[in-house]
Write a protein that holds these residues in place. Structure first.
Motif, PDB file in Angstrom:
ATOM      1  N   LYS A 279       0.835  -1.212   0.000  1.00 41.65           N
ATOM      2  CA  LYS A 279       0.000   0.000   0.000  1.00 41.65           C
ATOM      3  C   LYS A 279       0.864   1.254   0.000  1.00 41.65           C
ATOM      4  N   THR A 280       1.806   1.314   0.960  1.00 39.29           N
ATOM      5  CA  THR A 280       2.672   2.483   1.047  1.00 39.29           C
ATOM      6  C   THR A 280       3.481   2.653  -0.232  1.00 39.29           C
ATOM      7  N   THR A 281       3.975   1.546  -0.757  1.00 41.19           N
ATOM      8  CA  THR A 281       4.760   1.602  -1.988  1.00 41.19           C
ATOM      9  C   THR A 281       3.928   2.175  -3.134  1.00 41.19           C
TER      10      THR A 281
ATOM     11  N   MET B 182       2.185  11.002   4.992  1.00 45.18           N
ATOM     12  CA  MET B 182       2.909   9.763   5.178  1.00 45.18           C
ATOM     13  C   MET B 182       2.438   8.960   6.379  1.00 45.18           C
ATOM     14  N   GLU B 183       2.623   7.661   6.257  1.00 44.44           N
ATOM     15  CA  GLU B 183       2.353   6.751   7.354  1.00 44.44           C
ATOM     16  C   GLU B 183       3.231   7.140   8.545  1.00 44.44           C
ATOM     17  N   GLY B 184       2.653   7.132   9.728  1.00 41.88           N
ATOM     18  CA  GLY B 184       3.441   7.466  10.906  1.00 41.88           C
ATOM     19  C   GLY B 184       3.549   8.965  11.120  1.00 41.88           C
TER      20      GLY B 184
ATOM     21  N   LEU C 297      -3.608   9.435   1.592  1.00 36.79           N
ATOM     22  CA  LEU C 297      -3.575   9.282   3.048  1.00 36.79           C
ATOM     23  C   LEU C 297      -3.075   7.898   3.407  1.00 36.79           C
ATOM     24  N   ASP C 298      -1.953   7.811   4.085  1.00 32.05           N
ATOM     25  CA  ASP C 298      -1.396   6.496   4.414  1.00 32.05           C
ATOM     26  C   ASP C 298      -1.659   6.144   5.876  1.00 32.05           C
ATOM     27  N   GLU C 299      -2.541   5.208   6.098  1.00 28.60           N
ATOM     28  CA  GLU C 299      -2.899   4.701   7.426  1.00 28.60           C
ATOM     29  C   GLU C 299      -3.106   5.776   8.482  1.00 28.60           C
ATOM     30  N   PRO C 300      -4.104   6.622   8.254  1.00 28.71           N
ATOM     31  CA  PRO C 300      -4.371   7.653   9.257  1.00 28.71           C
ATOM     32  C   PRO C 300      -4.829   7.062  10.588  1.00 28.71           C
TER      33      PRO C 300
HETATM   34 MG   LIG Z   1       2.378   1.068   4.764  1.00 27.32          MG
END
Ligand SMILES: [Mg+2]
Ligand SMILES: Nc1ncnc2c1ncn2[C@@H]1O[C@H](COP(=O)(O)OP(=O)(O)OP(=O)(O)O)[C@@H](O)[C@H]1O
Lengths: 270, 311
Positions: free
Chosen positions: A47-49, A94-96, A171-174
C-alpha cells in the motif's frame, strides 16, 4: 482506456527496490474526480509503496517505477519530482505522521504552503480554514509539534498537506495507533473535506472496516497485486472480504491468496 | 606539593590579585572564540540540513579569504570584491550540490564525509593554482591597535570581528525563524522525508545551506585573514571547530556559538595563567582536552538537540 472523470490513473505499475526487490507486480487503479478510494491490504502488501509510486517519494528510498505509468488529469506524472506533484495538486500524508517535531504546530502547517506562489493573503486564509476543520490545532498553534498527542499529530499532518491546496490527497494509514473515537473523528473530517471542497482521497488502510464505510470504491492488494476491487458497498458484502479483512468470518484467518488458489483449482477442475 | 600548588592554586591566586588583567584575558579569549563559533556554525548548518559532516568547512574559510585577497590584489575595490566573492561562494554551493550531493543521494554518511574530503583537497588545489601559495596580508582598513576601555586593553580587530560575527548570527537567526525558506530549512533538518512530502525541494535547500555556510566561511576567513594574514594554515582553523562542536553538540546552533566562546576563553586563560607553570603552547591543545572531558561526561554536548520522546 481512460474513463471519463478519472482524476488519477495508475496503469500496471511495477516497483523495484534496490534494483532487485520486486514489490509491486503491476498495480492498476483509478481515483475519480472528488472520490474517496480505499486501498486495502495486510502488512507488506504494498500500500505504502503504491502511494509513494504516485507521489514519487520512492526515489528517495532507492525504489523505482520500472513499468507502467501514472496519469493525473490525463497527463503523465511519473517522471515529476514530489515538489512538482505537490504544485499540481497531489500530496501525500505519510504513514506514521512525520510532523516536524521541533517546529510549532502553526509552523508545521505553514511548511505545507511552501510550493505556493499566491502570496500571504491566500495562505493566511487557508490557515484559518484548516483551523476551522481542526479547531484543536488552533488551541495548540504555538506548541512544539513533537509534544502534541498522536491524534493531534495526525491532524497536523493532514492540515499541513491541505495547506498546499491539493486536488488529491494520498492518506497512508491515518488510523494507525489511534483510539477508535479519534479515528472516527479524523475520518469524519476527511469526509467533510471531500464533500465540501471536492477533495479526492486515496486512502491506504489496514482497517478495512472503517475504510469501506467512508470510501466509495475499494481495491484489495496482496503481495503487490490487486486481487479484488469494486464499489465499497459490494466489497463489504463480499464473503471473502468479510472473512479476511472485516474479521467477520468463522474459522481462523487465512490469506486471501489461499482462497484464490482454491477457487482457481475449482475452475481448473470444472 | 609545590607543583600541585603551582597547578591547582597558584593561577587562581594570580587571577584574584589582578582582576583587571583577568578580565582583559577573558575578553580577548571570548572575542577570539567568536571566530571559532563562526566556523562551527558552518559545520552545524550543513550537518543539520543534509546530514553531511563537512570536512571542507575549514578549506572554505581559506578559499573564501584567498579569493577575496586575490581580487583586492587585482585592484578591485573592497565592496566589489566582497560581492564577487559572495557570488563565487554561491556558485560553489551550486557546484557542490550538482557534482557531489546529487549523485551521492542515499549514500551512507561516511561516503558523504569522504566526498567532502575530496572537496577540501580540490579547494586547496584550486586556491593554490589561482592565487599562489604565499602569505597574503589582508588590510580591510580596521585599525589594529588596542583600544582602552576603563583601563582594560581590547584588540580592535577582535572587537570588529566579534561585531561582524554577532550581526551575522542575529541575521541568520531571524532568517531561520521568520522566513519561508528558513522555516523550510528547519523542516528539512527535522525530517527530510516529510519535507519532501509537502513539496520542499531538497536540492534547493542544500544549495541554500551550502551558500550560507560559504558566507559564514567568508566572514570568518576575512576576519581571521586580517589578523593572521591569508595563508594555508587558515584551513586548520577547522580543527579548532571540532572541539567546539563536541562541546556544543553537532546539531545545535546556540551550542556552536556558546561552545566557541567557551573554547576561546578557556584556551586563553589556560595559556596566560597555566602556561608559565606547565609550559607554553597550552592554547594549542587545551581545547582538545576540554573536548575529551566532555566526551566522557556529556557526549551529546551542552546543547545537543533533545530527541523529543513523548510518553
Ligand atoms: Mg504502509
Ligand atoms: N525501502 C525499501 N527497500 C526494500 N524493500 C522495501 C522498502 N520499503 C518497503 N519494502 C518492502 O516492500 C513490501 C511492501 O511494503 P509497503 O510498505 O508498501 O507495505 P504496506 O502495505 O504499506 O504495509 P504496512 O501495512 O505494514 O504499512 C514489503 O515487503 C517491504 O518489506
Amino acid at each position: 482506456m481512460s474513463e471519463p472523470g478519472s482524476l488519477l490513473r495508475v496503469n500496471n505499475v511495477e516497483v523495484i527496490y534496490d534494483h532487485v526487490i520486486l514489490v509491486l507486480k503491476g498495480v492498476s487503479l483509478a481515483v475519480p474526480e472528488g472520490g474517496i478510494v480505499a486501498l486495502l491490504g495486510a502488512n507488506g502488501a504494498g500500500k505504502t509503496t503504491t502511494l509513494k509510486a504516485i507521489s514519487n517519494l520512492l526515489r528517495a528510498e532507492r525504489g523505482e517505477v520500472t513499468k507502467g505509468s501514472v496519469e493525473f488529469r490525463g497527463e503523465r506524472v511519473d517522471r515529476l519530482s514530489p515538489s512538482d506533484l505537490v504544485r499540481r495538486g497531489v500530496v501525500q500524508v505519510m504513514e506514521g505522521r512525520h510532523v516536524f517535531q521541533h517546529l510549532t504546530v502553526e509552523e508545521n502547517l505553514l511548511t505545507g504552503a511552501f510550493t505556493r506562489r499566491d502570496g500571504r493573503g491566500g495562505i493566511a486564509r487557508d490557515l484559518e480554514h484548516v483551523y476551522l476543520h481542526f479547531p484543536r490545532l488552533k488551541e495548540r498553534r504555538y506548541a512544539q509539534a513533537g509534544y502534541t498527542s498522536g491524534g493531534e499529530q495526525q491532524m497536523i499532518a493532514i492540515g499541513r498537506a491541505l495547506m498546499s491546496r491539493p486536488k488529491l490527497i494520498l492518506l497512508d494509514e491515518p488510523s494507525m495507533g489511534l483510539a477508535p473515537q479519534l479515528v472516527e473523528e479524523i475520518f469524519e473530517i476527511t469526509r467533510s473535506l471531500n464533500r465540501e471542497e471536492g477533495l479526492a482521497v486515496l486512502l491506504a488502510e489496514q482497517n478495512a472496516n472503517i475504510a469501506l464505510r467512508f470510501a466509495g470504491y475499494g481495491y484489495i492488494l496482496e503481495s503487490g497485486r490487486v486481487v479484488l476491487d469494486g464499489p465499497a458497498a459490494a466489497l463489504r458484502q463480499n464473503a471473502d472480504v468479510k472473512e479476511f479483512y472485516l474479521g467477520l468470518g468463522g474459522e481462523g484467518r487465512k490469506s486471501y491468496r489461499d482462497v484464490k488458489h482454491y477457487k482457481r483449482r475449482k475452475r481448473w477442475l470444472a | 606539593m609545590h607543583i600541585l600548588y603551582a597547578i591547582l592554586i597558584g593561577p587562581f591566586v594570580t587571577m584574584a590579585r589582578e582582576p583587571a588583567f583577568l578580565i582583559e584575558v577573558l575578553i580577548g579569549g571570548l572575542l577570539a572564540g567568536v571566530m571559532y563559533s563562526l566556523v562551527a556554525l558552518g559545520f552545524v548548518l550543513i550537518y543539520k540540513a543534509s546530514g553531511v559532516f563537512n570536512y571542507a568547512q575549514g578549506t572554505m574559510v581559506l578559499f573564501a579569504a584567498l579569493t577575496f585577497v586575490g581580487m583586492l590584489e587585482a585592484g578591485l575595490p573592497v565592496l566589489l570584491s566582497l560581492i564577487a566573492v559572495i557570488a563565487v561562494m554561491i556558485v560553489l554551493a551550486f557546484a557542490v550540490e550538482r557534482v557531489v550531493l546529487r549523485p551521492l543521494v542515499n549514500q551512507s554518511e561516511i561516503i558523504l564525509f569522504m566526498s567532502t574530503l575530496g572537496i577540501s583537497y580540490f579547494l586547496v588545489g584550486l586556491g593554490q593554482i589561482l592565487w599562489g601559495g604565499d602569505v597574503h596580508p589582508l588590510d580591510i582598513g580596521i585599525p589594529s591597535g588596542p583600544l582602552t576601555v576603563h583601563g582594560i586593553l581590547i584588540n580592535q580587530l577582535d572587537l570588529y570581528a566579534a561585531i561582524v560575527a554577532g550581526t551575522l548570527v542575529v541575521a541568520l537567526a531571524l532568517f531561520f525563524q521568520k522566513t519561508r525558506v528558513g522555516r523550510a530549512l528547519r523542516a528539512v533538518a527535522d525530517d527530510h522525508q516529510a519535507a519532501m512530502s509537502v513539496g520542499i525541494p531538497l536540492k534547493q535547500i542544500w544549495v541554500v545551506t551550502w551558500a550560507i555556510a560559504g558566507l559564514v566561511a567568508l566572514a570568518a576567513g576575512i576576519m581571521w585573514g586580517a589578523s593572521l594574514g591569508v595563508q594555508f594554515s587558515l584551513a586548520l582553523v577547522a580543527l579548532k571547530a571540532l572541539p567546539v562542536l563536541i562541546l556544543g553538540g553537532f546539531t545545535s546552533i546556540p551550542g556552536a556559538i556558546v561552545g566557541g566562546l567557551i573554547v576561546g576563553a578557556a584556551e586563553k586563560l589556560g595559556e596566560v595563567f597555566w602556561g608559565p607553570v606547565i609550559g607554553s603552547g597550552v592554547e594549542d591543545w587545551f581545547a582538545y582536552i576540554l573536548a575529551l572531558i566532555f566526551l566522557l561526561f556529556r557526549p551529546q554536548g551542552l546543547f545537543g538537540e533533545r530527541i523529543i520522546e513523548r510518553v
